[in-house]
Design a protein around this motif. Structure first.
Motif, mmCIF file in Angstrom:
data_model
loop_
_atom_site.group_PDB
_atom_site.id
_atom_site.type_symbol
_atom_site.label_atom_id
_atom_site.label_comp_id
_atom_site.label_asym_id
_atom_site.label_seq_id
_atom_site.Cartn_x
_atom_site.Cartn_y
_atom_site.Cartn_z
ATOM 1 N N ALA A 23 20.007 43.799 46.279
ATOM 2 C CA ALA A 23 19.001 43.064 45.508
ATOM 3 C C ALA A 23 19.319 41.574 45.493
ATOM 4 C CB ALA A 23 18.931 43.609 44.082
ATOM 5 N N VAL A 24 20.589 41.242 45.359
ATOM 6 C CA VAL A 24 20.984 39.835 45.414
ATOM 7 C C VAL A 24 20.672 39.265 46.797
ATOM 8 C CG1 VAL A 24 22.962 38.254 45.375
ATOM 9 C CG2 VAL A 24 22.716 39.985 43.606
ATOM 10 N N GLY A 25 20.908 40.048 47.832
ATOM 11 C CA GLY A 25 20.593 39.595 49.181
ATOM 12 C C GLY A 25 19.107 39.376 49.391
ATOM 13 N N LEU A 26 18.291 40.180 48.735
ATOM 14 C CA LEU A 26 16.847 40.028 48.884
ATOM 15 C C LEU A 26 16.321 38.769 48.208
ATOM 16 C CD1 LEU A 26 15.591 43.699 48.429
ATOM 17 C CD2 LEU A 26 15.537 42.332 50.513
ATOM 18 N N VAL A 27 16.944 38.356 47.110
ATOM 19 C CA VAL A 27 16.432 37.205 46.366
ATOM 20 C C VAL A 27 17.148 35.894 46.703
ATOM 21 C CG1 VAL A 27 15.613 38.613 44.452
ATOM 22 C CG2 VAL A 27 17.899 37.634 44.351
ATOM 23 N N SER A 94 23.907 43.808 53.979
ATOM 24 C CA SER A 94 23.798 42.619 53.134
ATOM 25 C C SER A 94 23.177 41.463 53.901
ATOM 26 C CB SER A 94 25.166 42.200 52.606
ATOM 27 O OG SER A 94 25.650 43.140 51.694
ATOM 28 N N THR A 95 23.639 41.263 55.109
ATOM 29 C CA THR A 95 23.096 40.187 55.936
ATOM 30 C C THR A 95 21.632 40.442 56.266
ATOM 31 O OG1 THR A 95 25.286 39.877 56.903
ATOM 32 C CG2 THR A 95 23.424 38.891 58.073
ATOM 33 N N ARG A 96 21.309 41.664 56.584
ATOM 34 C CA ARG A 96 19.919 42.021 56.907
ATOM 35 C C ARG A 96 19.013 41.832 55.689
ATOM 36 N NH1 ARG A 96 16.017 41.388 59.745
ATOM 37 N NH2 ARG A 96 14.559 43.078 59.992
ATOM 38 N N ALA A 97 19.509 42.164 54.498
ATOM 39 C CA ALA A 97 18.718 41.962 53.286
ATOM 40 C C ALA A 97 18.447 40.488 53.060
ATOM 41 C CB ALA A 97 19.427 42.568 52.078
ATOM 42 N N GLN A 98 19.420 39.641 53.357
ATOM 43 C CA GLN A 98 19.219 38.198 53.203
ATOM 44 C C GLN A 98 18.253 37.654 54.236
ATOM 45 O OE1 GLN A 98 23.325 36.854 53.221
ATOM 46 N NE2 GLN A 98 22.970 36.064 51.179
ATOM 47 N N LEU A 100 15.781 39.208 55.540
ATOM 48 C CA LEU A 100 14.485 39.872 55.477
ATOM 49 C C LEU A 100 13.349 38.916 55.143
ATOM 50 C CD1 LEU A 100 13.407 42.696 55.898
ATOM 51 C CD2 LEU A 100 13.646 43.096 53.474
ATOM 52 N N PHE A 101 13.545 38.037 54.179
ATOM 53 C CA PHE A 101 12.483 37.122 53.777
ATOM 54 C C PHE A 101 12.788 35.672 54.144
ATOM 55 C CE2 PHE A 101 12.075 40.652 50.677
ATOM 56 C CZ PHE A 101 10.846 41.107 51.124
ATOM 57 N N ASP A 102 13.786 35.458 54.989
ATOM 58 C CA ASP A 102 14.142 34.110 55.416
ATOM 59 C C ASP A 102 13.196 33.666 56.526
ATOM 60 O OD1 ASP A 102 15.405 31.727 55.834
ATOM 61 O OD2 ASP A 102 17.357 32.593 56.317
ATOM 62 N N LYS A 103 12.549 32.509 56.353
ATOM 63 C CA LYS A 103 11.573 32.022 57.326
ATOM 64 C C LYS A 103 12.192 31.799 58.702
ATOM 65 C CE LYS A 103 9.789 28.952 54.213
ATOM 66 N NZ LYS A 103 9.176 27.677 53.881
ATOM 67 N N ASN A 104 13.451 31.455 58.737
ATOM 68 C CA ASN A 104 14.097 31.158 60.016
ATOM 69 C C ASN A 104 14.366 32.397 60.852
ATOM 70 O OD1 ASN A 104 14.174 28.454 59.273
ATOM 71 N ND2 ASN A 104 16.152 28.702 58.263
ATOM 72 N N THR A 105 14.361 33.571 60.244
ATOM 73 C CA THR A 105 14.686 34.779 60.997
ATOM 74 C C THR A 105 13.492 35.688 61.218
ATOM 75 O OG1 THR A 105 15.325 35.925 58.968
ATOM 76 C CG2 THR A 105 17.065 34.810 60.197
ATOM 77 N N ILE A 106 12.370 35.389 60.588
ATOM 78 C CA ILE A 106 11.190 36.222 60.760
ATOM 79 C C ILE A 106 10.333 35.649 61.872
ATOM 80 C CG2 ILE A 106 9.066 37.041 59.657
ATOM 81 C CD1 ILE A 106 10.567 37.074 57.038
ATOM 82 N N THR A 107 9.987 36.480 62.809
ATOM 83 C CA THR A 107 9.137 36.042 63.903
ATOM 84 C C THR A 107 7.717 36.502 63.607
ATOM 85 O OG1 THR A 107 10.969 36.310 65.426
ATOM 86 C CG2 THR A 107 8.756 36.180 66.382
ATOM 87 N N VAL A 108 6.811 35.523 63.583
ATOM 88 C CA VAL A 108 5.403 35.828 63.308
ATOM 89 C C VAL A 108 4.640 35.707 64.613
ATOM 90 C CG1 VAL A 108 3.367 35.149 62.008
ATOM 91 C CG2 VAL A 108 5.632 34.941 60.968
#
Length: 112
Positions: A23-27, A94-98, A100-108
């Motif tokens: 949860a901490v990783g997600l936020v 933990s790394t994957r949770a962080q 998940l919502f990081d703009k730099n790692t999400i490919t749109v």
């Protein structure tokens, strides 16, 4: 005489403490300092412990014991830290949770 009982509130608290690092990783973001994440984890541990003790008091019809909620925060935090370093970090959760919502790692990908 010996009895063996498991308080449902304590079981819920244990389950919550196992997923708190995720949860901490997600936020938080991947660039968030580790000290900030530790403080957030401690605050979430305190909040969940206080709420679990409050819910247990409501369910059982007893008086809310703030001391019990405060006391439960420490093992909740320790279990969460142990889960982070013992399971979630080594398998990369933990790394994957962080990420998940990081703009730099999400490919749109845009539809054509």
């Amino acid at each position: 005489m010996v009895t063996f009982t498991l308080d449902p509130a304590l079981i819920v608290q244990l389950l919550i403490s196992t997923v708190l690092p995720l949860a901490v990783g997600l936020v938080t973001k991947t660039i968030t300092r580790p000290g900030t994440k530790a403080v957030l984890l401690a605050l979430l541990s305190l909040a969940t412990s206080m709420l679990t003790a409050f819910a247990d008091a409501l369910a059982s019809g007893t008086v809310y014991d703030i001391g019990l909620g405060l006391l439960l925060a420490l093992p909740t935090f320790l279990v969460a830290v142990g889960m982070h370093y013992g399971i979630w970090k080594p398998i990369g959760a933990s790394t994957r949770a962080q990420q998940l919502f990081d703009k730099n790692t999400i490919t749109v990908r845009e539809a054509r």
